[in-house]
Design a protein around this motif. Structure first.
Motif, PDB file in Angstrom:
ATOM      1  N   ASN A 106      29.546  42.051  43.241  1.00  0.00           N
ATOM      2  CA  ASN A 106      29.220  43.784  43.689  1.00  0.00           C
ATOM      3  C   ASN A 106      30.888  43.900  44.390  1.00  0.00           C
ATOM      4  OD1 ASN A 106      26.190  44.216  43.528  1.00  0.00           O
ATOM      5  ND2 ASN A 106      26.472  42.507  44.972  1.00  0.00           N
ATOM      6  N   MET A 107      31.220  45.526  44.574  1.00  0.00           N
ATOM      7  CA  MET A 107      32.435  45.832  45.116  1.00  0.00           C
ATOM      8  C   MET A 107      31.934  46.669  46.205  1.00  0.00           C
ATOM      9  SD  MET A 107      34.698  49.185  43.525  1.00  0.00           S
ATOM     10  CE  MET A 107      35.282  48.025  42.110  1.00  0.00           C
ATOM     11  N   LEU A 108      32.322  46.445  47.656  1.00  0.00           N
ATOM     12  CA  LEU A 108      31.864  46.762  48.682  1.00  0.00           C
ATOM     13  C   LEU A 108      33.494  47.189  49.683  1.00  0.00           C
ATOM     14  CD1 LEU A 108      30.670  43.197  49.962  1.00  0.00           C
ATOM     15  CD2 LEU A 108      29.335  45.068  48.638  1.00  0.00           C
ATOM     16  N   VAL A 109      32.858  49.095  50.024  1.00  0.00           N
ATOM     17  CA  VAL A 109      33.645  49.449  50.769  1.00  0.00           C
ATOM     18  C   VAL A 109      33.120  50.080  51.911  1.00  0.00           C
ATOM     19  CG1 VAL A 109      35.104  50.836  48.019  1.00  0.00           C
ATOM     20  CG2 VAL A 109      33.009  51.852  49.454  1.00  0.00           C
ATOM     21  N   PRO A 110      33.762  50.240  52.884  1.00  0.00           N
ATOM     22  CA  PRO A 110      33.336  50.671  54.369  1.00  0.00           C
ATOM     23  C   PRO A 110      32.763  52.651  53.927  1.00  0.00           C
ATOM     24  CG  PRO A 110      36.032  50.726  54.182  1.00  0.00           C
ATOM     25  CD  PRO A 110      35.744  50.062  52.680  1.00  0.00           C
ATOM     26  N   ASP A 111      33.371  53.279  53.546  1.00  0.00           N
ATOM     27  CA  ASP A 111      32.547  54.330  53.766  1.00  0.00           C
ATOM     28  C   ASP A 111      31.902  54.882  52.526  1.00  0.00           C
ATOM     29  OD1 ASP A 111      32.386  56.967  54.891  1.00  0.00           O
ATOM     30  OD2 ASP A 111      31.895  56.136  56.600  1.00  0.00           O
ATOM     31  N   ARG A 112      31.965  55.879  52.458  1.00  0.00           N
ATOM     32  CA  ARG A 112      31.316  57.067  50.882  1.00  0.00           C
ATOM     33  C   ARG A 112      32.836  57.191  50.256  1.00  0.00           C
ATOM     34  NH1 ARG A 112      27.936  55.661  47.517  1.00  0.00           N
ATOM     35  NH2 ARG A 112      26.157  54.647  48.253  1.00  0.00           N
ATOM     36  N   CYS A 113      33.843  57.993  51.826  1.00  0.00           N
ATOM     37  CA  CYS A 113      34.179  59.042  51.704  1.00  0.00           C
ATOM     38  C   CYS A 113      35.563  57.967  52.463  1.00  0.00           C
ATOM     39  CB  CYS A 113      34.731  59.590  53.368  1.00  0.00           C
ATOM     40  SG  CYS A 113      35.610  58.344  54.414  1.00  0.00           S
ATOM     41  N   GLN A 114      35.145  57.154  51.298  1.00  0.00           N
ATOM     42  CA  GLN A 114      36.848  56.048  50.781  1.00  0.00           C
ATOM     43  C   GLN A 114      36.339  55.646  49.859  1.00  0.00           C
ATOM     44  OE1 GLN A 114      36.865  53.603  54.949  1.00  0.00           O
ATOM     45  NE2 GLN A 114      38.496  53.183  53.286  1.00  0.00           N
ATOM     46  N   GLN A 160      44.282  48.104  47.860  1.00  0.00           N
ATOM     47  CA  GLN A 160      43.746  46.760  48.389  1.00  0.00           C
ATOM     48  C   GLN A 160      43.096  46.308  48.119  1.00  0.00           C
ATOM     49  OE1 GLN A 160      47.055  46.542  52.312  1.00  0.00           O
ATOM     50  NE2 GLN A 160      46.440  49.150  51.778  1.00  0.00           N
ATOM     51  N   LEU A 161      42.579  45.364  47.767  1.00  0.00           N
ATOM     52  CA  LEU A 161      41.267  44.440  47.079  1.00  0.00           C
ATOM     53  C   LEU A 161      41.394  43.290  47.318  1.00  0.00           C
ATOM     54  CD1 LEU A 161      40.216  44.389  43.408  1.00  0.00           C
ATOM     55  CD2 LEU A 161      42.047  45.286  43.960  1.00  0.00           C
ATOM     56  N   SER A 162      40.480  42.803  47.778  1.00  0.00           N
ATOM     57  CA  SER A 162      40.615  40.801  48.364  1.00  0.00           C
ATOM     58  C   SER A 162      39.117  40.888  46.738  1.00  0.00           C
ATOM     59  CB  SER A 162      39.399  41.044  49.504  1.00  0.00           C
ATOM     60  OG  SER A 162      39.474  39.559  50.248  1.00  0.00           O
ATOM     61  N   LEU A 163      39.466  39.550  46.426  1.00  0.00           N
ATOM     62  CA  LEU A 163      38.768  38.336  45.006  1.00  0.00           C
ATOM     63  C   LEU A 163      38.665  37.290  46.015  1.00  0.00           C
ATOM     64  CD1 LEU A 163      40.466  40.256  42.371  1.00  0.00           C
ATOM     65  CD2 LEU A 163      37.894  40.767  42.414  1.00  0.00           C
ATOM     66  N   TYR A 189      37.197  46.397  58.507  1.00  0.00           N
ATOM     67  CA  TYR A 189      37.204  47.358  59.376  1.00  0.00           C
ATOM     68  C   TYR A 189      38.486  46.906  59.982  1.00  0.00           C
ATOM     69  CZ  TYR A 189      32.520  48.457  58.450  1.00  0.00           C
ATOM     70  OH  TYR A 189      31.316  48.835  57.799  1.00  0.00           O
ATOM     71  N   ARG A 190      38.963  45.984  60.091  1.00  0.00           N
ATOM     72  CA  ARG A 190      40.381  45.443  60.700  1.00  0.00           C
ATOM     73  C   ARG A 190      41.797  44.981  59.726  1.00  0.00           C
ATOM     74  NH1 ARG A 190      36.794  41.409  64.703  1.00  0.00           N
ATOM     75  NH2 ARG A 190      36.527  42.989  65.637  1.00  0.00           N
ATOM     76  N   GLN A 191      40.728  44.973  58.254  1.00  0.00           N
ATOM     77  CA  GLN A 191      41.732  44.774  57.808  1.00  0.00           C
ATOM     78  C   GLN A 191      42.793  45.890  56.304  1.00  0.00           C
ATOM     79  OE1 GLN A 191      40.031  40.755  56.906  1.00  0.00           O
ATOM     80  NE2 GLN A 191      42.236  40.506  56.705  1.00  0.00           N
ATOM     81  N   PRO A 192      44.260  45.467  56.638  1.00  0.00           N
ATOM     82  CA  PRO A 192      44.033  46.781  55.362  1.00  0.00           C
ATOM     83  C   PRO A 192      43.768  46.639  54.378  1.00  0.00           C
ATOM     84  CG  PRO A 192      46.221  45.346  55.494  1.00  0.00           C
ATOM     85  CD  PRO A 192      45.060  45.022  56.521  1.00  0.00           C
ATOM     86  N   LEU A 193      42.311  47.141  53.885  1.00  0.00           N
ATOM     87  CA  LEU A 193      41.832  46.861  52.444  1.00  0.00           C
ATOM     88  C   LEU A 193      41.164  47.875  52.129  1.00  0.00           C
ATOM     89  CD1 LEU A 193      40.546  42.870  52.808  1.00  0.00           C
ATOM     90  CD2 LEU A 193      42.241  43.482  51.481  1.00  0.00           C
ATOM     91  N   ASP A 194      41.380  48.358  51.274  1.00  0.00           N
ATOM     92  CA  ASP A 194      39.887  49.493  50.728  1.00  0.00           C
ATOM     93  C   ASP A 194      38.918  49.301  50.061  1.00  0.00           C
ATOM     94  OD1 ASP A 194      42.462  51.273  50.519  1.00  0.00           O
ATOM     95  OD2 ASP A 194      43.469  50.177  48.883  1.00  0.00           O
ATOM     96  N   LEU A 195      38.861  47.775  49.280  1.00  0.00           N
ATOM     97  CA  LEU A 195      37.840  47.428  49.081  1.00  0.00           C
ATOM     98  C   LEU A 195      37.295  45.746  48.579  1.00  0.00           C
ATOM     99  CD1 LEU A 195      37.552  46.832  45.583  1.00  0.00           C
ATOM    100  CD2 LEU A 195      39.311  48.966  45.716  1.00  0.00           C
ATOM    101  N   LEU A 196      36.342  45.559  48.910  1.00  0.00           N
ATOM    102  CA  LEU A 196      36.153  43.791  48.433  1.00  0.00           C
ATOM    103  C   LEU A 196      35.410  43.575  47.273  1.00  0.00           C
ATOM    104  CD1 LEU A 196      34.462  42.989  52.069  1.00  0.00           C
ATOM    105  CD2 LEU A 196      36.779  42.735  51.436  1.00  0.00           C
ATOM    106  N   ILE A 197      35.466  42.787  46.794  1.00  0.00           N
ATOM    107  CA  ILE A 197      35.003  42.807  45.480  1.00  0.00           C
ATOM    108  C   ILE A 197      34.391  41.256  45.958  1.00  0.00           C
ATOM    109  CG2 ILE A 197      34.605  41.829  42.809  1.00  0.00           C
ATOM    110  CD1 ILE A 197      37.086  43.780  42.240  1.00  0.00           C
ATOM    111  N   ARG A 198      32.522  40.767  46.038  1.00  0.00           N
ATOM    112  CA  ARG A 198      31.694  39.725  46.113  1.00  0.00           C
ATOM    113  C   ARG A 198      30.600  39.295  45.640  1.00  0.00           C
ATOM    114  NH1 ARG A 198      36.400  38.380  48.222  1.00  0.00           N
ATOM    115  NH2 ARG A 198      36.425  37.522  49.865  1.00  0.00           N
ATOM    116  N   TYR A 199      30.291  38.087  45.812  1.00  0.00           N
ATOM    117  CA  TYR A 199      29.322  37.634  44.918  1.00  0.00           C
ATOM    118  C   TYR A 199      27.970  37.813  46.315  1.00  0.00           C
ATOM    119  CZ  TYR A 199      31.121  35.174  41.016  1.00  0.00           C
ATOM    120  OH  TYR A 199      31.771  35.558  39.949  1.00  0.00           O
TER     121      TYR A 199
END
Length: 297
Positions: free
Chosen positions: A271-279, A96-99, A136-146
């Protein structure tokens, strides 16, 4: 086995078996095809690899030296190929990702299609928006953003560090209103602005040989959707300040023209953004490696 390596595999089998007919039977080929493969490699190398007799073949000293190195190389490549196939077979699950809107609907649409073809047991759930989603609030694994996110707690994985914004316009716009010779001339042009973090991005920055310019721009159109600004620029409605990655195809095709090329636009690293390294799951790591490779091409 990759197609370009088949001749080397034939050489190794011939050295092991010492007979064209035996190699042909084991590889389901004709003796003539085996002989032709050996000749191709010898011609490319400019040396003789085998001493031929009526009944057998044996390696020349040059052949022994060459094939010893080839055997190590082929073993490494075969192991790498087997590992890749194993990973492709086992990598599965939903991602699940956001672009960003423009990037997601154009360049990344094809890239994600390619990724799914490599990993058929993976599925995607995609959110396309220029608003910075809350991981942290939405069911996303990662974001890709500028750019660099305001939340310093997010884990940042670079994808395209040297990307920047580019001043651009359609040939139709430039034919009507002319081309600015400097960013300072933008006050005489209709500039197409977009929203960043819910704020109008109407102060555009440029640099040249240590000199920095910050120019406030105005225009009759603004949007919180990057693709809308992109479409307005293509339609000849004004000058846009877009990520080079978003408009790379348009620049190459001449649909958009880069402006003030002596000046560099502000940095827009992807960049790719994830909430925590464990993920950082194997699936996310595979996506990152795939994108790093493809975006550099």
């Amino acid at each position: 086995m990759l197609k370009g390596l088949q001749d080397l595999q034939i050489l190794l089998e011939t050295a092991r078996q010492g007979s064209l007919s035996n190699v042909a039977r084991s590889m389901d080929m004709t003796p003539a095809a085996i002989s032709a493969a050996i000749k191709r490699v010898e011609q490319q190398l400019g040396t003789t690899l085998f001493i031929r007799s009526t009944r057998s073949l044996r390696l020349t000293p040059q052949g022994e030296q060459y094939l010893q190195q080839c055997e190590h190389a082929l073993t490494t490549l075969n192991n790498a190929e087997a590992q890749l196939h194993s990973q492709q077979a086992t990598l599965q699950g939903q991602l699940q990702l956001s672009l960003p809107s423009d990037l997601g609907r154009h360049q990344f649409m094809q890239l994600l299609d390619e990724f799914l073809s490599l990993y058929p047991q993976v599925s995607l759930k995609l959110q396309v928006s220029d608003h910075l989603s809350n991981l942290y609030r939405q069911p996303l694994d990662l974001l890709i953003r500028y750019g660099v996110p305001p939340d310093s707690n997010l884990i940042l994985l670079p994808l395209l560090a040297d990307n920047c914004r580019v001043l651009c316009a359609a040939p139709a716009y430039l034919a009507r209103y002319g081309e600015p010779s400097s960013p300072l001339d933008l006050d005489q042009h209709n500039c197409l602005c977009f929203m960043l973090a819910d704020r109008l991005h109407n102060r555009w920055q440029f640099s040249r040989a240590g000199e920095v310019l910050s120019v406030e721009v105005n225009g009759d159109r603004s949007a919180d959707d990057g693709e809308m600004v992109h479409r307005w620029a293509l339609a000849g409605h004004g000058i846009a300040y877009k990520s080079r990655l978003d408009i790379a195809d348009d620049l190459a095709a001449g649909r958009l023209v880069p402006l003030c090329q002596g000046w560099r636009g502000e940095a827009a690293p992807l960049n790719m953004l994830v909430p925590d390294r464990c993920q950082l799951s194997p699936l996310i790591k595979a996506l990152q490696q795939f994108l790093l490779k493809r975006l550099k091409q």
